[in-house]
Design a protein around this motif. Structure first.
Motif, PDB file in Angstrom:
ATOM      1  N   CYS A 171       9.831   1.079  -8.979  1.00 37.06           N
ATOM      2  CA  CYS A 171       9.822   0.496  -7.638  1.00 37.06           C
ATOM      3  C   CYS A 171       9.275  -0.920  -7.672  1.00 37.06           C
ATOM      4  O   CYS A 171       8.454  -1.276  -8.518  1.00 37.06           O
ATOM      5  CB  CYS A 171       8.993   1.344  -6.678  1.00 37.06           C
ATOM      6  SG  CYS A 171       7.269   1.542  -7.174  1.00 37.06           S
ATOM      7  N   CYS A 202       6.391  -0.478 -12.746  1.00 39.84           N
ATOM      8  CA  CYS A 202       5.129  -0.850 -12.087  1.00 39.84           C
ATOM      9  C   CYS A 202       4.031  -1.198 -13.086  1.00 39.84           C
ATOM     10  O   CYS A 202       3.316  -2.185 -12.906  1.00 39.84           O
ATOM     11  CB  CYS A 202       4.658   0.293 -11.192  1.00 39.84           C
ATOM     12  SG  CYS A 202       5.757   0.627  -9.799  1.00 39.84           S
ATOM     13  N   SER A 203       3.866  -0.389 -14.128  1.00 40.74           N
ATOM     14  CA  SER A 203       2.791  -0.646 -15.089  1.00 40.74           C
ATOM     15  C   SER A 203       3.039  -1.931 -15.865  1.00 40.74           C
ATOM     16  O   SER A 203       2.100  -2.695 -16.150  1.00 40.74           O
ATOM     17  CB  SER A 203       2.645   0.533 -16.045  1.00 40.74           C
ATOM     18  OG  SER A 203       3.842   0.773 -16.753  1.00 40.74           O
ATOM     19  N   ASN A 205       2.334  -5.207  -6.508  1.00 41.78           N
ATOM     20  CA  ASN A 205       3.303  -4.568  -5.617  1.00 41.78           C
ATOM     21  C   ASN A 205       3.855  -5.513  -4.555  1.00 41.78           C
ATOM     22  O   ASN A 205       4.666  -5.099  -3.722  1.00 41.78           O
ATOM     23  CB  ASN A 205       2.659  -3.356  -4.942  1.00 41.78           C
ATOM     24  CG  ASN A 205       2.466  -2.198  -5.890  1.00 41.78           C
ATOM     25  OD1 ASN A 205       3.193  -2.061  -6.871  1.00 41.78           O
ATOM     26  ND2 ASN A 205       1.483  -1.350  -5.618  1.00 41.78           N
ATOM     27  N   ALA A 241       6.635   6.064  -4.791  1.00 46.44           N
ATOM     28  CA  ALA A 241       7.211   6.337  -6.108  1.00 46.44           C
ATOM     29  C   ALA A 241       6.902   7.769  -6.545  1.00 46.44           C
ATOM     30  O   ALA A 241       7.776   8.481  -7.060  1.00 46.44           O
ATOM     31  CB  ALA A 241       6.678   5.338  -7.124  1.00 46.44           C
ATOM     32  N   ALA A 242       5.659   8.193  -6.336  1.00 41.61           N
ATOM     33  CA  ALA A 242       5.272   9.559  -6.710  1.00 41.61           C
ATOM     34  C   ALA A 242       6.045  10.578  -5.887  1.00 41.61           C
ATOM     35  O   ALA A 242       6.512  11.608  -6.400  1.00 41.61           O
ATOM     36  CB  ALA A 242       3.772   9.739  -6.506  1.00 41.61           C
ATOM     37  N   ALA A 290      -3.720  -4.578  -8.323  1.00 41.80           N
ATOM     38  CA  ALA A 290      -2.747  -3.551  -7.943  1.00 41.80           C
ATOM     39  C   ALA A 290      -1.949  -3.982  -6.715  1.00 41.80           C
ATOM     40  O   ALA A 290      -0.734  -3.754  -6.639  1.00 41.80           O
ATOM     41  CB  ALA A 290      -3.466  -2.232  -7.675  1.00 41.80           C
ATOM     42  N   ARG A 316       0.812  -1.218   0.000  1.00 44.80           N
ATOM     43  CA  ARG A 316       0.000   0.000   0.000  1.00 44.80           C
ATOM     44  C   ARG A 316       0.844   1.265   0.000  1.00 44.80           C
ATOM     45  O   ARG A 316       0.328   2.361  -0.241  1.00 44.80           O
ATOM     46  CB  ARG A 316      -0.941   0.005   1.197  1.00 44.80           C
ATOM     47  CG  ARG A 316      -0.270   0.041   2.550  1.00 44.80           C
ATOM     48  CD  ARG A 316      -1.275  -0.101   3.681  1.00 44.80           C
ATOM     49  NE  ARG A 316      -0.672  -0.037   4.997  1.00 44.80           N
ATOM     50  CZ  ARG A 316      -0.095  -1.063   5.608  1.00 44.80           C
ATOM     51  NH1 ARG A 316      -0.048  -2.241   5.001  1.00 44.80           N
ATOM     52  NH2 ARG A 316       0.438  -0.922   6.811  1.00 44.80           N
ATOM     53  N   GLU A 327       2.957   2.901  -4.366  1.00 50.14           N
ATOM     54  CA  GLU A 327       2.506   3.897  -5.350  1.00 50.14           C
ATOM     55  C   GLU A 327       2.799   5.313  -4.876  1.00 50.14           C
ATOM     56  O   GLU A 327       3.346   6.133  -5.617  1.00 50.14           O
ATOM     57  CB  GLU A 327       1.017   3.714  -5.615  1.00 50.14           C
ATOM     58  CG  GLU A 327       0.491   4.589  -6.738  1.00 50.14           C
ATOM     59  CD  GLU A 327      -0.980   4.329  -7.043  1.00 50.14           C
ATOM     60  OE1 GLU A 327      -1.623   5.233  -7.577  1.00 50.14           O
ATOM     61  OE2 GLU A 327      -1.458   3.224  -6.739  1.00 50.14           O
ATOM     62  N   SER A 328       2.438   5.612  -3.629  1.00 44.40           N
ATOM     63  CA  SER A 328       2.674   6.961  -3.100  1.00 44.40           C
ATOM     64  C   SER A 328       4.163   7.234  -2.928  1.00 44.40           C
ATOM     65  O   SER A 328       4.618   8.363  -3.125  1.00 44.40           O
ATOM     66  CB  SER A 328       1.950   7.146  -1.769  1.00 44.40           C
ATOM     67  OG  SER A 328       2.387   6.201  -0.813  1.00 44.40           O
TER      68      SER A 328
END
Length: 692
Positions: free
Chosen positions: A48, A209-210, A243, A23-24, A239, A17, A20-21
């Motif tokens: 990541c 990731c994608s 991860n 990486a941004a 998702a 969880r 994603e945050s």
């Protein structure tokens, strides 16, 4: 010649969880730090996985970007006297270690230019990398060595290269190097940054990731093909699972058909809780299959699949046991057991909470103006049973099934469908964009329950601050708003808040303070939600500044104002309304407008005053009739018919004249117009389009 930079932070497994945050955040920090360090580049890419955070920077300049700083000094008059530098100019030059001749005058101020040296990029990179890593923040972090440096998980290696050269620095107990780690912590030397992502792919590590998410979907789809079934494309596990692994391999597994007799939600939760994918047939029914995703290449899938099947069989057996045990016990007596479950130390037990929002729901039924008929007995029954599943063994073991399991138990106990469904639906919305209750009865219970939670936590001092909202009070407030709008419930928000606060077991001083804070809190959520719906910020402000006590009514007024704004006469009349508001605001400093009676026609000195008054009188009753029945669109069309007489009035009349009687008479006319149309919105808050 430009070079590439590679920074890889290798860690213990990072929670899915967070990825994603993180990486941004990492991309944002890198851009900021490179700009601050004056290091030029062509592109920053961030990748990541659960075990590594990677920054790849292409075409990095070999030297810092030159920087020219201009420093302002004293004024020219102070710095020079008869063309000669004064002590002020000499002191200013000395401060920046330049000659007097280097000073120059710009816009009346003495200035000096200082150029910062352009260092080799290689010199600034160690501090730059350290700053990037230290700037990362996480919801929860760990300490694992003596320096007590905090990171999401212990850092095990750092690879840092500028071209083929190591960027040398240390974070915590880890020194940077040109080595990465693959599976089983095997160290491998990195040759150059540009080939690193493809190098990892060759080692069965998908850093992008994608790409990894696409592989998970493709692998799962291929695994279920032989069953004739499919997994749902919107499954949130895609998702999460992407991860959790660095190279996904899907395994098709089975479970005993006897478990298909379990409630559908129980099977789905059991499988998804283990990060597996549920397989459905063409009719949407669950098939006795599931797909697990392992990390690594596809080897020994048969034995690995048996391991997954063993775990799921045990979990389904547990679920079956808890379900049968709970269904043997009458459901209704569970409510009494809630007396032993603490809701909050200052607010009592869950039983106390149920008692409070049951009374609140009853009061709300009397307060609601709705076209729907609300069955108060059904509302009362839903309230009474709403939390009874919290003491069941099934919900204790599977907490995400709260409400759902309550519906199952209530249905099994012979309760009406509207009651059993209401037990599940009163929890809604579970997420920000989640489903809302279907029936009016479950909606009333949902609003009462959420308002009790908001009021209770505010009184207990648990008010959301910044991004912190551990009790989900923002979601609860938004839930009340969405439900009221969906069900077209008109009710007094102030009354609801006051009733909720009065039922709390806290001191009276806390109640009064909490009531005001809650009102502002919900109004802010309402303002934000209006903007999400496409109602402009100034329209939302105008509507809520006038009246904000009825959520659904405010929503209708917001839509009506948004619609009428498209008409050409609206902007001029809104501007005139703003002018009226400013005049009245100024007048209120010396007179009490509320004490004014109706304007006296005999005191009108200009035809424009008479024309405006007569137009106002002619539309007043029609406008009020429209507003009384909630027909705001028609009411606003009446409002804009005042444009010409208002424009004429302001062209020919000075309101704040020296004659007190005439001035008060004109203010009385404007005050009547202002008060009338404030029933819809404070149009002085409307911002012209070219200023928005």
């Amino acid at each position: 010649m430009s070079k590439d930079i590679l920074l890889e932070i290798g860690t213990e497994e990072i929670p899915a969880r967070y990825l994603e945050s993180s990486a941004a955040q990492l991309a944002e920090i890198c851009e900021k730090e490179f700009e601050t360090a004056r290091v030029g580049y062509r592109r920053i890419n961030v990748h990541c996985t659960c075990r590594r955070l990677i920054v790849y920077v292409r075409d990095v300049s070999e030297k810092q970007v030159p920087k020219r700083n201009v420093f302002l000094g004293p004024s020219e008059k102070v710095a020079y006297e008869n063309g000669k530098p004064t002590a002020a100019a000499i002191g200013f030059a000395g401060k920046y270690k330049v000659d007097i001749a280097d000073l120059f005058v710009k816009d009346g101020r003495v200035c000096v230019i200082k150029r910062e040296p352009s260092l080799e990029t290689e010199q600034v990179l160690p501090d730059l990398c350290v700053s990037i890593i230290k700037s990362l923040s996480f919801p929860k972090s760990m300490v694992w060595e003596q320096s007590r440096f905090r990171f999401v998980r212990p850092i095990r290696w750092i690879a840092a290269l500028f071209g083929k050269k190591i960027i040398r620095f240390q974070i915590a107990d880890v020194k940077s190097s040109n080595f990465t780690c693959i599976r089983h912590k095997k160290k491998i030397k990195i040759s150059e940054p540009g080939k690193f992502i493809s190098f990892l792919r060759n080692k069965s590590i998908i850093a992008d990731c994608s790409s990894r998410l696409g592989m998970v979907k493709k692998a799962v789809s291929a695994a279920v093909r032989s069953t004739g079934g499919a997994v749902r494309e919107n499954d949130e596990n895609f998702a999460i699972v992407s991860n959790l692994v660095e190279f996904p391999s899907a395994v098709l597994c089975r479970f005993d058909k006897k478990y298909l007799s379990l409630p559908k939600e129980l099977i789905i939760y059991t499988l998804k809780n283990q990060k597996n994918f549920v397989v459905f047939d063409g009719k949407g029914e669950i098939m006795p299959y599931f797909v697990a995703v392992k990390d690594g290449i596809s080897t020994n899938l048969e034995s690995i699949g048996k391991g997954y099947e063993k775990v799921i069989s045990a979990r389904l057996e547990d679920a079956d046991f808890y379900l049968k045990s709970d269904l043997k016990i009458p459901f209704e007596p569970n409510t009494e057991k809630l007396k032993g479950v603490i809701f909050h130390e200052k607010l009592g037990t869950v039983y106390d909470k149920v008692s409070r929002f049951s009374k609140l729901a009853e009061q709300l039924c009397d307060n609601i103006n709705s076209s729907q008929k609300i069955n108060k007995k059904v509302v009362s029954k839903i309230c009474f049973l709403s939390k009874s599943d919290l003491v069941t063994r099934t919900v204790t073991e599977f907490p995400e099934l709260q409400g759902i399991f309550g519906r199952i138990c209530a249905a099994a106990s012979g309760e009406e469908k509207i009651v059993s469904d209401g037990i599940e639906q009163h929890w809604r919305p579970i997420t920000y964009d989640g489903e809302l209750p279907d029936t009016a009865e479950s909606s009333v219970v949902a609003i009462a329950d959420k308002m009790d939670s908001i009021a209770g936590h505010f009184a207990a001092g648990n008010i959301p601050t910044g991004s912190a909202d551990p009790y989900g009070l923002r979601r609860a407030a938004l839930g009340i708003i969405k439900i009221a709008i969906k069900q077209r419930f008109s009710f007094s928000l102030k009354t609801l808040i006051r009733n909720a606060v009065e039922l709390l077991p806290v001191e009276d001083c806390s109640k009064e303070k909490s009531g005001n804070l809650i009102s502002d809190f919900i109004k802010q959520r309402l303002n934000n939600y209006f903007c999400e719906l496409g109602i402009s910020a100034d329209t939302a402000d105008a509507v809520l500044s006038a009246i904000s006590d009825d959520i659904y009514d405010s929503y209708k007024r917001g839509l009506a104002v948004s619609g009428v704004r498209k008409q050409p006469d609206f902007a001029p009349i809104a501007a005139a309304f703003k002018r009226i508001g400013n005049i009245l605001k100024q007048a209120e400093k010396s007179v009490s407008l509320s004490e004014f009676g109706p304007p006296d026609k005999n005191l009108f000195k200009d035809d424009s005053e008479t024309a405006l008054f007569e137009k106002f009188v002619s539309v007043k009753d029609e406008f009020n009739a429209c507003i009384d029945v909630g027909d705001y669109e028609t009411g606003l069309k009446i409002f804009i018919t005042l444009r010409n007489p208002v424009d004429s009035f302001f062209e020919k009349v000075m309101v704040m004249t020296g004659d007190e009687r005439i001035k008060k008479n004109r203010l009385s006319l404007l005050y009547g117009i202002y008060r009338l149309f404030m029933r819809v919105a404070d149009f002085s808050k409307i911002v012209p389009k070219n200023k928005v």
